[in-house]
Design a protein around this motif. Structure first.
Motif, mmCIF file in Angstrom:
data_model
loop_
_atom_site.group_PDB
_atom_site.id
_atom_site.type_symbol
_atom_site.label_atom_id
_atom_site.label_comp_id
_atom_site.label_asym_id
_atom_site.label_seq_id
_atom_site.Cartn_x
_atom_site.Cartn_y
_atom_site.Cartn_z
ATOM 1 N N PHE A 69 69.095 -22.776 9.525
ATOM 2 C CA PHE A 69 68.354 -22.290 10.684
ATOM 3 C C PHE A 69 68.792 -20.918 11.183
ATOM 4 C CE2 PHE A 69 67.754 -26.928 10.890
ATOM 5 C CZ PHE A 69 66.380 -26.939 10.743
ATOM 6 N N VAL A 70 69.831 -20.335 10.586
ATOM 7 C CA VAL A 70 70.251 -18.984 10.984
ATOM 8 C C VAL A 70 70.346 -18.069 9.764
ATOM 9 C CG1 VAL A 70 72.058 -17.594 12.076
ATOM 10 C CG2 VAL A 70 71.485 -19.831 13.027
ATOM 11 N N CYS A 71 71.186 -18.431 8.805
ATOM 12 C CA CYS A 71 71.428 -17.548 7.663
ATOM 13 C C CYS A 71 70.191 -17.339 6.789
ATOM 14 C CB CYS A 71 72.579 -18.089 6.805
ATOM 15 S SG CYS A 71 74.132 -18.197 7.708
ATOM 16 N N VAL A 72 69.491 -18.408 6.457
ATOM 17 C CA VAL A 72 68.307 -18.290 5.598
ATOM 18 C C VAL A 72 67.192 -17.500 6.296
ATOM 19 C CG1 VAL A 72 66.509 -19.557 4.369
ATOM 20 C CG2 VAL A 72 68.896 -20.274 4.165
ATOM 21 N N PRO A 73 66.853 -17.805 7.576
ATOM 22 C CA PRO A 73 65.823 -16.991 8.232
ATOM 23 C C PRO A 73 66.211 -15.516 8.321
ATOM 24 C CG PRO A 73 66.185 -18.988 9.498
ATOM 25 C CD PRO A 73 67.232 -18.948 8.422
ATOM 26 N N VAL A 74 67.476 -15.237 8.648
ATOM 27 C CA VAL A 74 67.920 -13.843 8.723
ATOM 28 C C VAL A 74 67.849 -13.205 7.338
ATOM 29 C CG1 VAL A 74 69.924 -12.348 9.140
ATOM 30 C CG2 VAL A 74 69.313 -14.117 10.801
ATOM 31 N N GLY A 75 68.235 -13.960 6.306
ATOM 32 C CA GLY A 75 68.166 -13.441 4.933
ATOM 33 C C GLY A 75 66.741 -13.084 4.537
ATOM 34 N N PHE A 76 65.789 -13.979 4.817
ATOM 35 C CA PHE A 76 64.387 -13.679 4.497
ATOM 36 C C PHE A 76 63.859 -12.533 5.343
ATOM 37 C CE2 PHE A 76 64.026 -17.674 2.129
ATOM 38 C CZ PHE A 76 63.207 -17.256 1.091
ATOM 39 N N PHE A 77 64.225 -12.484 6.618
ATOM 40 C CA PHE A 77 63.766 -11.385 7.474
ATOM 41 C C PHE A 77 64.239 -10.043 6.926
ATOM 42 C CE2 PHE A 77 64.886 -8.494 11.000
ATOM 43 C CZ PHE A 77 63.593 -8.103 11.317
ATOM 44 N N VAL A 78 65.512 -9.945 6.595
ATOM 45 C CA VAL A 78 66.044 -8.696 6.042
ATOM 46 C C VAL A 78 65.347 -8.364 4.726
ATOM 47 C CG1 VAL A 78 68.127 -7.620 5.055
ATOM 48 C CG2 VAL A 78 68.258 -8.871 7.233
ATOM 49 N N TYR A 79 65.170 -9.360 3.894
ATOM 50 C CA TYR A 79 64.510 -9.192 2.597
ATOM 51 C C TYR A 79 63.088 -8.657 2.759
ATOM 52 C CZ TYR A 79 62.955 -10.727 -2.089
ATOM 53 O OH TYR A 79 62.447 -10.794 -3.374
ATOM 54 N N TRP A 80 62.338 -9.251 3.707
ATOM 55 C CA TRP A 80 60.972 -8.805 3.947
ATOM 56 C C TRP A 80 60.934 -7.474 4.683
ATOM 57 C CZ3 TRP A 80 59.538 -14.337 5.846
ATOM 58 C CH2 TRP A 80 59.262 -15.148 4.746
ATOM 59 N N ALA A 81 61.807 -7.297 5.693
ATOM 60 C CA ALA A 81 61.801 -6.063 6.490
ATOM 61 C C ALA A 81 62.186 -4.849 5.646
ATOM 62 C CB ALA A 81 62.739 -6.198 7.681
ATOM 63 N N LEU A 82 63.099 -5.034 4.700
ATOM 64 C CA LEU A 82 63.478 -3.942 3.807
ATOM 65 C C LEU A 82 62.491 -3.766 2.658
ATOM 66 C CD1 LEU A 82 67.362 -4.413 3.635
ATOM 67 C CD2 LEU A 82 66.062 -2.727 4.954
ATOM 68 N N ASN A 83 61.473 -4.611 2.630
ATOM 69 C CA ASN A 83 60.404 -4.560 1.625
ATOM 70 C C ASN A 83 60.945 -4.711 0.199
ATOM 71 O OD1 ASN A 83 57.680 -4.455 0.963
ATOM 72 N ND2 ASN A 83 57.718 -2.246 0.669
ATOM 73 N N ILE A 84 61.943 -5.570 0.041
ATOM 74 C CA ILE A 84 62.487 -5.830 -1.298
ATOM 75 C C ILE A 84 61.478 -6.649 -2.094
ATOM 76 C CG2 ILE A 84 64.352 -6.916 -2.603
ATOM 77 C CD1 ILE A 84 66.155 -6.271 -0.111
ATOM 78 N N ASN A 85 61.088 -7.807 -1.588
ATOM 79 C CA ASN A 85 59.979 -8.611 -2.110
ATOM 80 C C ASN A 85 59.807 -8.602 -3.631
ATOM 81 O OD1 ASN A 85 59.301 -9.206 0.578
ATOM 82 N ND2 ASN A 85 58.037 -7.384 0.718
ATOM 83 N N LEU A 86 60.846 -8.847 -4.358
ATOM 84 C CA LEU A 86 60.809 -8.797 -5.821
ATOM 85 C C LEU A 86 59.708 -9.688 -6.407
ATOM 86 C CD1 LEU A 86 62.056 -7.684 -8.398
ATOM 87 C CD2 LEU A 86 63.692 -9.562 -8.328
ATOM 88 N N GLY A 87 59.631 -10.937 -5.958
ATOM 89 C CA GLY A 87 58.603 -11.857 -6.476
ATOM 90 C C GLY A 87 57.204 -11.369 -6.171
ATOM 91 N N LYS A 88 57.012 -10.899 -4.946
ATOM 92 C CA LYS A 88 55.691 -10.399 -4.577
ATOM 93 C C LYS A 88 55.356 -9.123 -5.351
ATOM 94 C CE LYS A 88 55.541 -12.597 -0.097
ATOM 95 N NZ LYS A 88 56.732 -13.373 -0.376
ATOM 96 N N ARG A 89 56.337 -8.272 -5.575
ATOM 97 C CA ARG A 89 56.091 -7.039 -6.345
ATOM 98 C C ARG A 89 55.666 -7.362 -7.778
ATOM 99 N NH1 ARG A 89 58.494 -2.070 -4.269
ATOM 100 N NH2 ARG A 89 59.406 -2.559 -2.256
ATOM 101 N N ILE A 90 56.329 -8.327 -8.379
ATOM 102 C CA ILE A 90 55.997 -8.707 -9.765
ATOM 103 C C ILE A 90 54.538 -9.150 -9.858
ATOM 104 C CG2 ILE A 90 56.417 -10.457 -11.549
ATOM 105 C CD1 ILE A 90 59.418 -10.265 -10.746
ATOM 106 N N PHE A 91 54.082 -9.908 -8.864
ATOM 107 C CA PHE A 91 52.718 -10.435 -8.886
ATOM 108 C C PHE A 91 51.746 -9.575 -8.069
ATOM 109 C CE2 PHE A 91 55.412 -14.057 -9.919
ATOM 110 C CZ PHE A 91 54.829 -14.437 -11.107
ATOM 111 N N LYS A 92 52.222 -8.396 -7.650
ATOM 112 C CA LYS A 92 51.397 -7.438 -6.902
ATOM 113 C C LYS A 92 50.814 -8.053 -5.621
ATOM 114 C CE LYS A 92 50.365 -4.399 -10.634
ATOM 115 N NZ LYS A 92 50.325 -4.532 -11.971
ATOM 116 N N LEU A 93 51.682 -8.736 -4.870
ATOM 117 C CA LEU A 93 51.301 -9.324 -3.599
ATOM 118 C C LEU A 93 51.986 -8.550 -2.480
ATOM 119 C CD1 LEU A 93 51.807 -13.077 -4.550
ATOM 120 C CD2 LEU A 93 49.656 -11.807 -4.530
ATOM 121 N N VAL A 94 51.392 -8.552 -1.302
ATOM 122 C CA VAL A 94 51.970 -7.838 -0.169
ATOM 123 C C VAL A 94 51.703 -8.628 1.111
ATOM 124 C CG1 VAL A 94 49.924 -6.383 0.142
ATOM 125 C CG2 VAL A 94 52.128 -5.561 0.937
#
Length: 136
Positions: A49-74
């Motif tokens: 409830f803290v580490c995972v949400p913060v991890g995903f937020f940072v991942y999305w906010a920094l626009n890393i999105n590796l899986g979405k990039r591979i499949f051309k999703l945004v």
């Protein structure tokens, strides 16, 4: 128009994104344990409830999105289809992690909603679309 292909692409994209976020969190945890910054692993609830949400937020906010990039999703605002705001990404990550234990609840709306939104997307007013030339 309904696009179940985009909804279906979200599933493997999620597994890639989740693997990346979890690997980063496990690596950070191991580093903190190795350097004796923390003495024992945190409680599962704290991680979920803290580490995972913060991890995903940072991942999305920094626009890393590796899986979405591979499949051309945004991730975009559901109405304007412009890049989702930091607030929307934060809300989306919190909602996503709160609902993650209800996997069916998250997956079924992807295929039945008109905009292929998961429950967390509906509440955060975001959606994931197939990237075209104008989306980054």
């Amino acid at each position: 128009m309904k696009d179940n292909k985009t909804a279906a692409l979200r599933i493997p994209a999620f597994f890639i994104d989740a693997a990346f976020v979890v690997a980063a969190l496990v690596g950070l945890l191991e580093l903190l344990l190795f350097t004796s910054t923390i003495k024992e692993p945190p409680a599962v609830e704290l991680v979920m409830f803290v580490c995972v949400p913060v991890g995903f937020f940072v991942y999305w906010a920094l626009n890393i999105n590796l899986g979405k990039r591979i499949f051309k999703l945004v991730i975009v605002d559901e109405l304007s289809e412009e890049k989702a705001s930091i607030w929307q990404l934060f809300l989306r990550s919190i909602l996503f992690c709160m609902l993650v234990s209800f996997n069916i609840v998250l997956l079924l709306p992807l295929f039945f909603s008109k905009k292929n939104q998961g429950l967390h997307d509906m509440l955060a007013k975001t959606r994931v679309i197939k990237r075209t030339g104008e989306h980054n």
